[in-house]
Design an enzyme around this catalytic site. Structure first.
Site, PDB file in Angstrom:
ATOM      1  N   ASP A  50       0.819  -4.177  12.863  1.00 53.20           N
ATOM      2  CA  ASP A  50      -0.473  -4.407  13.516  1.00 53.20           C
ATOM      3  C   ASP A  50      -1.523  -4.959  12.543  1.00 53.20           C
ATOM      4  OD1 ASP A  50      -0.032  -2.363  16.151  1.00 53.20           O
ATOM      5  OD2 ASP A  50       1.044  -1.846  14.320  1.00 53.20           O
ATOM      6  N   PHE A  51      -1.305  -4.774  11.225  1.00 49.49           N
ATOM      7  CA  PHE A  51      -2.298  -5.242  10.253  1.00 49.49           C
ATOM      8  C   PHE A  51      -2.117  -6.721   9.927  1.00 49.49           C
ATOM      9  CE2 PHE A  51      -1.963  -0.666   8.398  1.00 49.49           C
ATOM     10  CZ  PHE A  51      -2.540  -0.168   9.550  1.00 49.49           C
ATOM     11  N   PHE A  72       1.971  -1.133   8.747  1.00 47.44           N
ATOM     12  CA  PHE A  72       2.100  -1.331  10.193  1.00 47.44           C
ATOM     13  C   PHE A  72       1.945  -2.817  10.506  1.00 47.44           C
ATOM     14  CE2 PHE A  72       0.840   3.061   9.712  1.00 47.44           C
ATOM     15  CZ  PHE A  72       1.679   3.721  10.604  1.00 47.44           C
ATOM     16  N   HIS A  93      -1.611   0.779  15.987  1.00 44.32           N
ATOM     17  CA  HIS A  93      -0.490   1.076  15.093  1.00 44.32           C
ATOM     18  C   HIS A  93       0.827   1.134  15.856  1.00 44.32           C
ATOM     19  CE1 HIS A  93      -4.041   2.742  13.078  1.00 44.32           C
ATOM     20  NE2 HIS A  93      -3.411   2.537  11.936  1.00 44.32           N
ATOM     21  N   GLU A 124      -4.453  -6.326   2.653  1.00 42.76           N
ATOM     22  CA  GLU A 124      -3.235  -7.014   3.090  1.00 42.76           C
ATOM     23  C   GLU A 124      -3.208  -8.479   2.665  1.00 42.76           C
ATOM     24  OE1 GLU A 124      -4.996  -4.975   4.985  1.00 42.76           O
ATOM     25  OE2 GLU A 124      -3.583  -3.349   5.386  1.00 42.76           O
ATOM     26  N   GLU A 164       0.849  -1.191   0.000  1.00 44.89           N
ATOM     27  CA  GLU A 164       0.000   0.000   0.000  1.00 44.89           C
ATOM     28  C   GLU A 164       0.886   1.244   0.000  1.00 44.89           C
ATOM     29  OE1 GLU A 164      -2.230  -0.585   3.568  1.00 44.89           O
ATOM     30  OE2 GLU A 164      -2.996  -2.510   2.854  1.00 44.89           O
TER      31      GLU A 164
END
Lengths: 367, 338
Positions: B96-97, B94, B140, B71, B29
């Site tokens: 976190d994703f 990030f 994040h 993702e 992204e």
């Protein structure tokens, strides 16, 4: 007269602190600039520190045998006319040079293109007959530490990264000692040096010999530290292991064979060498160099028969416990060649017996 | 040697490898700069923090591919591209994703070599930003290296400085297995001396950042800098600290950790990951198992509490291990004699 400071020196890129081993002059004694006034010990070596100015040594500031960072104020020189409180004020306001700033000043390598190859070199000191330092196989200009720093007070000292080494291009001009000597001659021409004292270690010693035989006019004197090029034997296993080592531990194990005293091989030293070896192109360059100067189980080139033609002073220094090139290669030298063998020292006399090597070279350069 | 930020070093690693090897591609992204990422866009930003800036204009949209916010598709496409002969660098933005694309990473990319009996390789690098301290909130700011470390088939890299980041990323791109490369976003602007040319740092080779005789601190990522600050401060009090940066959590350089504990007899592990089943517990267990006889004091762990990363700045600061807590741990192990 201004007040002059004596500070903890920085010998080589990895030195961060050192301790005073001994003062060679007492408070109240007269000193002249350039005179050795104390001895400093770092994790790797012991060496003299010189007076930065002439006058009286007025203060000795830090206790012996304790580590202090590079740049720490160790002593103060001023003549009698300077009042004690002026000296106290000087000490109180003294600001040690930041380590990083000092490192940048120390290192600040120069770059020059010689026959299409980028060559990095470190130049220190501005006056006097130039001194050229040629490192060994897998080494670089940073390995001279004390030697370059200490000769630079009276000489223009140039430590070069030979092709394939240090920050120079990882491309070779040619793999043999003679090829490299021809390249060094071109390097000297390119930076505008007609004549220099040449100091070479190991492979660099062999290059220095080849250079002298090739263009005698360029060489004012020759100091050879455990040089290649004087006999057939060389520890080929060491060379191959050094080239093959990719991890710090393997590099460390190889480096141990360079020294008689194990403590000189620190993790920091091994890490520095490993950093060099990790660069793209280094492995290929070292492999090719090996082909150039090893033939079968021994050295490819031997310059011994050329020695009698050399009419500049030659000093050869060799550690008796050298496990890479035997000290016996300095046997049966022609008259006039000064040979000094050093006990308890391996293949790295300029590190293991830095003090002796520095004094010996200084004496040669003075004569 | 030129000084470069970690951001510039990571950019340079990708640039050099993309020049050297035309099978290296970048996908994620905004990696090309967003808005469809065409080469015509003048100097697009190159990701949310500018790490991939300039790569689109040099290598074009066929090799620097902007994706939708998806993702699972990024990781699935990258894993597939890897087994068919490309060397993708896939950006998760990030870390976190991760939850969105667990299957593609854990059950596909990590298992290909094993499931196909060694006949398939997945030379894939997954880059992601990690860590707290960026005021980015609980979704994040996590440090999730332990989750990847837990999965066989993945290699996990967490660089603490620009020099290491470049060498480790080049190593990761040349590696034939999936490598998770976690970039601490608060380290992006830190500068170090970084050579211009390419070089590699082998995995499972820890760095001895400081050496001392009394206490070993094992620390990862930005915690290395906290540990180093404490080591330098306590050196003045005569406490010698060895700081070890493992650089990779899988494979882990167990030998260097055990060697250092043998020399010092005391261990503090500083880890930004959540405290349960973490690098801190793993290293503590390693030393308790294989280095117990060398220990002069119980092992101390310094970690955040087992909570989400707070958004309130004061709480976020209190959450992260800091020099005060690390120093207290060092003084605690120094005070105990076995």
């Amino acid at each position: 007269m201004p007040i002059a400071s004596i500070t903890m020196p920085r010998w080589g890129l990895t030195m961060q602190e050192g301790k005073i081993a001994a003062w060679l002059v007492g408070v109240g004694d007269s000193v002249t600039a350039g005179m050795e006034v104390l001895e400093v010990e770092s994790s790797k070596l012991v060496g003299p520190v010189e007076a930065t100015a002439s006058g009286i040594l007025r203060r000795q500031l830090v206790p012996l045998e304790l580590d202090f960072p590079v740049g720490t104020l160790l002593g103060v020189i001023a003549d009698e006319s300077v009042a004690d409180d002026a000296i106290d004020a000087f000490i109180a306001s003294f600001k040690p040079i930041e380590r990083d700033v000092q490192a940048a000043e120390d290192a600040a390598p120069l770059t020059v293109v010689v026959d299409g190859i980028n060559i990095s070199y470190v130049r220190k000191g501005e006056s006097g007959m130039p001194v050229l330092l040629l490192h060994g196989f897998g080494g670089d200009s940073g390995g001279w530490g004390l030697l370059q720093a200490s000769l630079s007070s009276a000489h223009d000292v140039i430590a070069v990264d030979l092709p394939g080494h240090g920050a120079s291009d990882k491309r070779l001009a040619g793999p043999s000692l003679s090829d490299q000597a021809r390249f060094v001659a071109r390097f000297l021409e390119t930076i505008g040096i007609d004549r220099a004292h040449v100091v070479g270690h190991s492979m660099g010693g062999g290059i220095a010999l080849a250079l002298t035989l090739m263009c005698a006019a360029k060489v004012a004197s020759l100091t050879l530290l455990a040089p290649a090029g004087l006999g057939p034997e060389i520890n080929v296993d060491y060379l191959k292991d050094f080239v093959a080592a990719e991890r710090r531990k393997d590099v460390e194990a190889a480096l141990e064979r360079l020294f008689a005293q194990r403590h000189f091989v620190s993790r920091a030293l091994a890490e520095n060498v490993t950093k060099y070896k990790r660069q793209d192109g280094v492995r290929a360059a070292l492999d090719r160099l090996l082909e150039g100067f090893v033939r079968g189980a021994g050295q490819a080139e031997n310059f011994r028969s050329g020695l009698p033609q050399i009419d500049v002073p030659i000093v050869i220094l060799w550690g008796l416990d050298d496990r890479i090139i035997p000290a016996s290669h300095a046997d049966a030298m022609p008259a006039g060649v000064v040979v000094e063998r050093i006990e308890g020292v391996g293949h790295m006399p300029h590190v293991e017996a830095a003090d002796t090597v520095v004094r010996r070279i200084r004496a040669l350069l003075r004569s | 040697m030129p000084r470069k930020s970690m951001r510039a070093a990571i950019n340079e690693a990708m640039r050099l490898e993309m020049r050297r090897d035309s099978t290296v591609i970048l996908i994620g992204e905004d990696v090309a700069g967003g808005r469809g990422g065409t080469a015509e866009a003048s100097d697009p930003p190159g990701g949310v923090l500018g790490v991939t800036k300039g790569l689109l204009s040099e290598f074009g949209p066929d090799r620097v591919i902007d994706t939708p916010i998806t993702e699972s598709a990024i990781m699935g496409a990258a894993a597939g591209a890897a087994i068919t002969g490309l060397r993708p660098i896939a950006e998760l933005m990030f870390v976190d994703f991760l939850g969105v694309c667990l299957d593609q990473i854990f059950n596909q990319a990590a298992k290909f070599r094993y499931m196909f009996g060694g006949k398939a390789r997945a030379p894939l690098v997954i880059r992601a930003m990690t860590g707290a301290g960026f005021r980015a909130g609980a979704q994040h700011s996590q440090a999730l290296h332990a989750i990847f470390t837990h999965i066989p088939g993945l290699k996990v890299v967490v660089p603490s400085n620009a020099y290491d980041a470049k060498g480790l990323l080049i190593q990761a791109i040349r590696d034939d297995d999936p490598v998770i490369f976690l970039e601490d976003k608060v380290l992006y602007d830190r500068e170090e001396e970084v050579p211009d040319g390419a070089y590699t740092i082998p995995f499972a080779e820890a760095r001895f950042v400081r050496e001392g005789k009394d206490v070993t601190i094992v620390a990862l990522g930005k915690m290395v800098h906290v540990a180093t600050e404490v080591a330098d401060r306590l050196a003045r009090d005569g406490i010698g600290i060895t700081v070890i940066d493992p650089r990779t959590t899988s494979p882990l350089d167990e030998d260097s950790i055990l060697e250092a504990v043998k020399e010092t007899g005391r261990l503090v592990v500083v880890d930004e990951g959540n405290p349960r089943c973490s690098l801190a517990t793993d290293v503590a267990a390693l030393v308790a198992d294989l280095g117990f006889d060398h220990l002069k004091a119980p092992i101390k762990r310094v970690t955040p509490p087992h909570t989400p990363v707070p958004f309130a700045p004061a709480l976020e600061d209190a959450y992260l291990p800091d020099a005060g807590r690390v120093e207290a741990a060092v003084r605690a192990v120094m005070a105990q004699q076995r």
